[in-house]
Design an enzyme around this catalytic site. Structure first.
Site, mmCIF file in Angstrom:
data_model
loop_
_atom_site.group_PDB
_atom_site.id
_atom_site.type_symbol
_atom_site.label_atom_id
_atom_site.label_comp_id
_atom_site.label_asym_id
_atom_site.label_seq_id
_atom_site.Cartn_x
_atom_site.Cartn_y
_atom_site.Cartn_z
ATOM 1 N N GLY A 45 0.114 -7.076 2.805
ATOM 2 C CA GLY A 45 -0.673 -6.108 2.054
ATOM 3 C C GLY A 45 0.051 -5.689 0.737
ATOM 4 N N GLY A 46 0.629 -4.424 0.833
ATOM 5 C CA GLY A 46 1.476 -3.805 -0.213
ATOM 6 C C GLY A 46 2.320 -4.662 -0.998
ATOM 7 C CG HIS A 96 -7.998 -5.382 6.779
ATOM 8 N ND1 HIS A 96 -7.754 -4.020 6.728
ATOM 9 C CD2 HIS A 96 -7.033 -5.917 6.531
ATOM 10 C CE1 HIS A 96 -6.432 -3.819 6.365
ATOM 11 N NE2 HIS A 96 -5.774 -5.056 6.246
ATOM 12 C CD GLU A 151 -3.381 -7.389 9.120
ATOM 13 O OE1 GLU A 151 -2.264 -7.542 8.322
ATOM 14 O OE2 GLU A 151 -4.492 -6.867 8.628
ATOM 15 C CG ASN A 161 -5.839 -7.436 2.021
ATOM 16 O OD1 ASN A 161 -6.434 -7.223 1.338
ATOM 17 N ND2 ASN A 161 -5.669 -6.717 3.212
ATOM 18 C CD1 TRP A 162 -2.819 -8.996 -3.919
ATOM 19 C CD2 TRP A 162 -4.014 -9.468 -5.768
ATOM 20 N NE1 TRP A 162 -2.178 -10.186 -5.019
ATOM 21 C CE2 TRP A 162 -2.926 -10.178 -6.114
ATOM 22 C CE3 TRP A 162 -4.900 -9.161 -6.635
ATOM 23 C CZ2 TRP A 162 -2.800 -10.913 -7.101
ATOM 24 C CZ3 TRP A 162 -4.953 -10.107 -7.707
ATOM 25 C CH2 TRP A 162 -3.873 -11.089 -7.968
ATOM 26 C CE LYS A 163 -3.989 -3.566 2.720
ATOM 27 N NZ LYS A 163 -3.515 -2.948 3.694
ATOM 28 C CB SER A 212 5.416 -2.785 7.342
ATOM 29 O OG SER A 212 4.366 -1.827 7.407
ATOM 30 C CD GLU A 244 -6.507 -1.244 4.718
ATOM 31 O OE1 GLU A 244 -6.897 -1.771 3.871
ATOM 32 O OE2 GLU A 244 -5.261 -1.134 4.973
#
Ligand code: PGA
Length: 250
Positions: free
Chosen positions: A233-234, A94, A166, A8-10, A212, A96
């Site tokens: 993600g990150g 998600h 998540e 997930n590159w956001k 994470s 966010e």
């Protein structure tokens, strides 16, 4: 079953050149990997270009979509549009989206239904906040998000849905959820699906962990019984780190 590793590159990166480079590095790096299926979810604007670079081992997903296919809905992107360019997955609900765009379970449910009609595979994200966890409401939150998110979805349709557990307190914090806690939440999710649908369906439903994930902890989740993959993600923006995550299940 192959483990499903979703990137997930956001809202990253800024340019198509960067997106193309990142995608190509991942695509090259996963050649020969047999035990994992990789799905990259970039921002909408890069989807169509990256679809052309995709292959059997790496496919694409959107990070959200609308609940109608067309009409006067300024700024929205529809499931039909996403499907028509060759994208097969869509992340929905998600945290966010829930936090910054006030998405409710009812909104998420509408988006899931429309996505399924267009033959997209929704990845439904659920999980508790730190306050909910401290108050002992984790089980209640997971149950409610599942029940409301899956409302009206048939036995046939659920087979195309992927669930991502998540915990919100683990997203982007460097504080990943322990294996024991992940196992108990995943078990709870499977029990809920079994109750709503059937034991057979619950056994076949793919449930991922996200929050994470790094190359240091990925292997532990992948080896955990009941965890069918990861939502990253990150770490998915760092090609070597992401490739090590994908390889950790080999
Ligand atoms: P993270 O994000 O890996 O950066 O914690 C996970 C996600 O939001 O899906």
């Amino acid at each position: 079953m192959k483990s499903l590793i979703i990137a997930n590159w956001k809202c990253n990166p800024v340019t198509l050149v960067e997106a193309g480079n990142l995608f190509n590095t991942i695509r090259r790096g996963i050649k020969g990997i047999k035990k994992a299926e990789v799905v990259v979810c970039p921002p909408f604007i890069f989807l169509e270009s990256l679809v052309r670079l995709s292959s059997k081992t790496i496919s694409l997903g959107a990070q959200d979509c609308f609940w109608e296919n067309k009409g006067a809905f300024t700024g929205e992107v529809s499931p039909a549009m996403i499907k028509k360019i060759g994208v097969n997955y869509v992340i929905l609900g998600h945290s966010e989206r829930r936090k910054y765009f006030s998405e409710t379970d009812e909104v998420v449910n509408k988006k899931i239904k429309k996505s399924l009609k267009e033959k997209l595979k929704p990845i439904l994200c659920i999980g508790e906040t730190i306050e909910e966890k401290k108050q002992g409401d984790k089980i209640k939150v997971i149950r409610e998000e599942l029940k409301r998110g899956l409302k009206g979805i048939s036995q046939k349709e659920i087979k195309n849905i992927i669930i991502a557990y998540e915990p919100i307190w683990a997203i982007g914090t460097g504080e990943n959820c322990s294996i024991e806690e992940t196992m108990s939440s995943v078990l709870l999710i499977r029990k809920m699906i079994s109750k709503i649908y059937s034991r057979q369906i619950a056994a076949k439903t793919r449930i991922l962990y996200g929050g994470s994930v790094t190359s240091r902890n990925a292997g532990d989740y992948i080896k955990t019984i009941g965890v069918n993959g990861l939502l990253v993600g990150g770490a998915s923006l760092k090609p070597n780190e992401f490739l090590n995550i994908v390889k950790s299940g080999q």
